[in-house]
Design an enzyme around this catalytic site. Structure first.
Site, mmCIF file in Angstrom:
data_model
loop_
_atom_site.group_PDB
_atom_site.id
_atom_site.type_symbol
_atom_site.label_atom_id
_atom_site.label_comp_id
_atom_site.label_asym_id
_atom_site.label_seq_id
_atom_site.Cartn_x
_atom_site.Cartn_y
_atom_site.Cartn_z
ATOM 1 N N GLN A 160 0.891 -1.167 0.000
ATOM 2 C CA GLN A 160 0.000 0.000 0.000
ATOM 3 C C GLN A 160 0.927 1.214 0.000
ATOM 4 O OE1 GLN A 160 -3.184 0.996 -0.395
ATOM 5 N NE2 GLN A 160 -2.425 3.052 -0.018
ATOM 6 N N GLY A 289 -10.614 1.037 2.168
ATOM 7 C CA GLY A 289 -11.712 0.421 1.428
ATOM 8 C C GLY A 289 -11.183 -0.068 0.095
ATOM 9 N N GLY A 290 -10.467 0.817 -0.566
ATOM 10 C CA GLY A 290 -9.894 0.440 -1.848
ATOM 11 C C GLY A 290 -8.707 1.303 -2.174
ATOM 12 N N GLU A 292 -6.571 2.595 -5.768
ATOM 13 C CA GLU A 292 -6.725 2.652 -7.217
ATOM 14 C C GLU A 292 -5.501 2.220 -8.005
ATOM 15 O OE1 GLU A 292 -6.591 5.156 -4.997
ATOM 16 O OE2 GLU A 292 -5.647 6.954 -5.792
ATOM 17 N N ASN A 293 -4.831 1.146 -7.599
ATOM 18 C CA ASN A 293 -3.650 0.734 -8.341
ATOM 19 C C ASN A 293 -4.032 0.466 -9.798
ATOM 20 O OD1 ASN A 293 -1.928 0.921 -6.050
ATOM 21 N ND2 ASN A 293 -2.878 -0.950 -5.281
ATOM 22 N N HIS A 316 -15.659 4.338 -7.265
ATOM 23 C CA HIS A 316 -14.634 5.281 -6.795
ATOM 24 C C HIS A 316 -13.243 4.902 -7.326
ATOM 25 C CE1 HIS A 316 -12.877 8.168 -3.875
ATOM 26 N NE2 HIS A 316 -11.860 7.328 -3.931
ATOM 27 N N GLU A 317 -12.846 3.671 -7.100
ATOM 28 C CA GLU A 317 -11.489 3.277 -7.526
ATOM 29 C C GLU A 317 -11.363 3.332 -9.044
ATOM 30 O OE1 GLU A 317 -9.665 3.544 -5.173
ATOM 31 O OE2 GLU A 317 -11.025 3.119 -3.523
ATOM 32 N N HIS A 320 -10.759 6.827 -10.342
ATOM 33 C CA HIS A 320 -9.366 7.268 -10.258
ATOM 34 C C HIS A 320 -8.591 7.001 -11.556
ATOM 35 C CE1 HIS A 320 -8.628 8.833 -6.267
ATOM 36 N NE2 HIS A 320 -9.139 7.771 -5.659
ATOM 37 N N GLU A 339 -8.937 13.191 -4.907
ATOM 38 C CA GLU A 339 -10.067 12.563 -4.217
ATOM 39 C C GLU A 339 -11.390 13.308 -4.417
ATOM 40 O OE1 GLU A 339 -9.845 9.653 -3.306
ATOM 41 O OE2 GLU A 339 -7.691 9.353 -3.039
ATOM 42 N N ASP A 394 -0.325 10.850 6.134
ATOM 43 C CA ASP A 394 -1.307 9.887 6.657
ATOM 44 C C ASP A 394 -2.063 10.443 7.864
ATOM 45 O OD1 ASP A 394 -0.637 7.945 4.842
ATOM 46 O OD2 ASP A 394 0.861 7.027 6.158
ATOM 47 N N TYR A 402 -12.239 14.674 0.037
ATOM 48 C CA TYR A 402 -13.235 13.867 -0.663
ATOM 49 C C TYR A 402 -14.542 14.649 -0.846
ATOM 50 C CZ TYR A 402 -10.397 9.703 0.211
ATOM 51 O OH TYR A 402 -9.379 8.790 0.233
ATOM 52 N N ARG A 576 -9.819 -2.508 8.383
ATOM 53 C CA ARG A 576 -10.053 -1.316 7.565
ATOM 54 C C ARG A 576 -10.227 -0.107 8.480
ATOM 55 N NH1 ARG A 576 -15.334 -0.513 3.697
ATOM 56 N NH2 ARG A 576 -14.862 1.629 3.063
ATOM 57 N N LYS A 578 -11.325 2.929 8.332
ATOM 58 C CA LYS A 578 -12.576 3.676 8.403
ATOM 59 C C LYS A 578 -13.608 2.964 9.281
ATOM 60 C CE LYS A 578 -16.397 4.876 5.503
ATOM 61 N NZ LYS A 578 -17.142 4.321 4.393
HETATM 62 N N1 BES Z 1 -6.584 6.555 -2.818
HETATM 63 C C1 BES Z 1 -7.515 6.317 -1.782
HETATM 64 C C2 BES Z 1 -6.899 5.726 -0.554
HETATM 65 C C3 BES Z 1 -5.808 6.583 0.063
HETATM 66 C C4 BES Z 1 -5.928 7.956 0.155
HETATM 67 C C5 BES Z 1 -4.682 5.982 0.575
HETATM 68 C C6 BES Z 1 -4.915 8.720 0.727
HETATM 69 C C7 BES Z 1 -3.669 6.734 1.151
HETATM 70 C C8 BES Z 1 -3.785 8.099 1.226
HETATM 71 C C9 BES Z 1 -8.676 5.456 -2.261
HETATM 72 O O1 BES Z 1 -9.049 5.701 -3.573
HETATM 73 C C10 BES Z 1 -9.867 5.809 -1.428
HETATM 74 O O2 BES Z 1 -10.210 6.950 -1.438
HETATM 75 N N2 BES Z 1 -10.476 4.859 -0.760
HETATM 76 C C11 BES Z 1 -11.676 5.091 0.021
HETATM 77 C C12 BES Z 1 -12.862 4.785 -0.850
HETATM 78 C C13 BES Z 1 -14.155 5.421 -0.485
HETATM 79 C C14 BES Z 1 -14.083 6.917 -0.428
HETATM 80 C C15 BES Z 1 -15.248 5.003 -1.456
HETATM 81 C C16 BES Z 1 -11.599 4.193 1.235
HETATM 82 O O3 BES Z 1 -10.618 3.447 1.344
HETATM 83 O O4 BES Z 1 -12.456 4.220 2.079
HETATM 84 ZN ZN ZN Z 2 -9.876 7.722 -3.677
#
Ligand code: BES
Ligand code: ZN
Length: 622
Positions: A160, A289-290, A292-293, A316-317, A320, A339, A394, A402, A576, A578
């Site tokens: 990650q 959650g995800g 976007e690799n 969402h992913e 990206h 975002e 972070d 977002y 996760r 969140k």
């Molecule tokens: N790119 C992000 C995850 C991320 C952001 C990692 C900043 C490290 C630093 C990913 O696309 C994302 O936003 N994931 C969200 C999805 C949700 C908003 C639908 C998540 O993980 O919850």
């Molecule tokens: Zn994102």
């Protein structure tokens, strides 16, 4: 003045101009304070990774070969980012093809940035080979033992990188301002499959020796790898799922709208430029959650709910692939460009594939979340162009980039109308393909191509307020869901004992209505009513991880104790951020809650990703 200039010898004058323009170019280019790289002087254009994955020592070992393009031909130094890497030796290749060992210096470790690696190169160095290995504490990797996987027989590893963790397993210019194409040869256990954010081939022989190629240039944070007992199943000609066997079919059933999502997004925002779009389902400890690799989004299993209710994550992913991967934020202060645009595009995809009602409900839920979060955030963290103040990016993560970003774009859409706004967004992507862009440059582009092009609709002051001011502007759009208004009325009547419980029309409720209902129950709700709800709907054991999350949060707040055994299991299996961080935070607010949380955390911590550990350690003062 003219005559004075004539007096200065031409050579001196031209030297002066040369120096001053170089200085200007340099100082304006180095905008990213989260990298040590001297990317104003030299940039990496291609990366070749030759790595052996060793689960025993939890290490990636081998070499990284960097192809260089010199912007300043007088420079003979390459500065790279590293974190917790062991560097063995470095070779440089000149344009005549000869390799020679060169000297380097690995500086002291900095907690945010890692260790600066300075390499003394020869004139005309085309390539560098850095022989190194990563260490078990690599912040960008999570190593899982067989017992920590669903299959229990084979280990798992995933990366990650976002925001600045690529450097913990690759010595690299770790900034979103530099892009590389990459190739890789990866060796590992014979019975495991390796996948990367590159050209995965599902039918490749499983022999522990894999080759990858990524012809589209990507920033370091989008280089990704995962290894495990992975299997593949196609969903359409362009999309498929990699997962451990236990969840492969469920994932395919859940996400089989992915192709429709791509088709819709292409119609609105232009061609999908990455070839295949596959999903990788990670173990539940995946901290996001995800992610976007490119070509292979990394996805938490916690969104596989059985009813497609959480597939906005895929939208969402996928989104990206335009905002973020194609047009990339220049620094982590500009994260809202990634975002915010992505949340906006995500919601447009959801609207097109699942209808307006659902899209509005998702907006309304996010806005509620943002509004409560803003109250708790430091004011400086509520502006789009966030001031990171040297913090680890972070640690400044929130829903502001977002949802406030998305609201800004919805505001513009409302003001200019969909037709004009969609054309603007399409052009914005097309003009910046495979490039990075920062907030200042974006604002200039926005004025030139939208707000000044159609004048007197949105003023410069308004744009300024959205981007640089704190909190939400008073003219913020307010998404209104009629379904939610109905719930408000029904709930109120029930809480006031004007209607019976059976009159709550729950049988038609979607996940979003349930979430809205739970999130808006008052904190003085009596425990009998909580019990009635739970007895009827078994919310404590809901299969939907978002429902249980919302229900546990409410239960902790109102003192409904029946949840604890189930919440224990939840916190032990899910990593996760969140879903778990808000629960730990809420628990930490009372003495008994904190004691209970600490007791769980001692057992769960080992299974969490280092990113989650960092956050929860701070909450529980570990
Ligand atoms: N790119 C992000 C995850 C991320 C952001 C990692 C900043 C490290 C630093 C990913 O696309 C994302 O936003 N994931 C969200 C999805 C949700 C908003 C639908 C998540 O993980 O919850
Ligand atoms: Zn994102």
């Amino acid at each position: 003045m003219k005559s004075f200039i004539r007096l200065i010898p031409l050579t001196i004058l031209s030297l002066f101009f040369l120096i001053s323009t170089t200085i200007a170019a340099n100082s304006s280019k180095l905008t990213d304070v989260y990298t040590y790289a001297n990317y104003d002087q030299v940039v990496t254009t291609h990366l070749y990774l030759d790595l052996n994955i060793d689960f025993g020592s939890m290490s990636l070992a081998g070499f990284a070969e960097l192809s260089l393009k010199w912007l300043d031909t007088n420079s003979t130094e390459v500065v790279l980012d590293t974190r917790d890497l062991v560097i063995n030796k470095i070779l440089a290749q000149n344009s005549a093809g000869q390799w020679q060992q060169v000297s380097f210096n690995l500086a002291e470790h900095d907690d945010v940035l890692g260790a600066k690696l300075t390499i003394k190169t020869l004139p005309n160095t085309d390539k560098l080979r850095i022989y190194y290995h990563s260490t078990p504490q690599a912040s960008g990797l999570q190593w899982l033992s067989p017992e920590q996987t669903a299959g229990k027989e084979k280990p798992f590893l995933f990366s990650q990188n976002q925001a600045i963790h690529a450097r913990s397993w690759i010595p690299i210019q770790d900034t979103p301002s530099v892009r590389v194409t990459y190739t890789a040869r990866i060796i590992t256990n014979k019975d495991l499959l390796v996948v990367m954010s590159a050209n995965n081939e599902p039918n490749t022989e499983r022999d522990g020796d894999y080759f990858f190629s990524m012809p589209q240039a990507v920033p370091a944070y989008l280089i990704a790898i995962a290894v495990g007992d992975l299997h593949f199943k196609a969903m359409s000609h362009q999309t498929g799922v990699y997962a451990e066997k236990y969840i492969l079919d469920a994932a395919v059933a859940e996400f089989d709208d992915s192709q429709a999502m791509i088709d819709t997004a292409e119609k609105m925002y232009g061609k999908y430029r990455w070839g295949r779009y596959d999903l990788l389902i990670l173990p539940p400890s995946f901290p996001f959650g995800g992610m976007e690799n490119p070509r292979l989004s990394f996805i938490t299993p916690t969104v596989i709910a059985g009813d497609k209710s959480l597939v906005n994550l895929i939208a969402h992913e996928l989104a990206h692939s335009w905002s973020g991967n194609l047009v990339t934020n220049e620094t982590w202060r500009d994260l809202w460009l990634n975002e915010g645009f992505t949340s906006y595009v995500e919601n447009r995809i959801m609207e097109a594939v699942f209808g307006k009602d659902r899209a509005i409900m998702e907006q309304a839920l996010d806005v509620q979340g943002l509004t409560t979060e803003i109250i708790e955030l430091a004011p400086g963290d509520t502006q789009l162009y966030i001031d990171l103040k040297g913090r680890d990016p972070d640690h400044a993560f929130s829903s502001v980039p977002y949802t406030k970003g998305q609201l800004f774009l919805i505001y513009l859409e409302n003001k200019f109308g969909r037709e004009r706004f969609d054309a603007f967004v399409l052009d914005y992507f097309d003009h910046h393909v495979f490039k990075s862009i920062g907030t200042t440059k974006f604002l200039k582009y926005l004025k030139a191509n939208l707000t000044h092009k159609y004048p007197n609709i949105v003023s410069d002051e308004v744009l300024h307020e959205w981007i640089y001011k704190q909190g939400l502007p008073r003219y913020v759009p307010k998404p209104i869901s009629t379904a939610f208004s109905t719930i408000d009325n029904e709930t109120l009547a029930w809480l006031n004992d004007e209607t019976k419980f059976s009159q709550l029309l729950t049988s038609d409720w979607t996940l979003h209505e349930w979430l809205y209902f739970i999130n808006n129950l008052p904190l003085n709700i009596n425990i009998d009513k909580m019990t009635i709800l739970d007895n009827k709907f078994d919310l404590t054991h809901s299969k939907n991880a978002e429902i249980t999350h919302a229900w546990y949060l409410l239960s902790i707040r109102v003192g409904y104790d029946a949840i604890y055994p189930a919440m224990f299991k939840y916190l032990m299996t899910i990593g996760r951020r969140k879903l778990i961080v808000p629960l730990y935070k809420e628990l930490a607010d009372t003495k008994e809650g904190k004691a209970w949380a600490l007791n769980v955390y001692i057992k769960a911590r080992l299974g969490y990703h280092s990113l989650a550990r960092g956050t929860i350690d701070a909450i529980l003062n570990k």
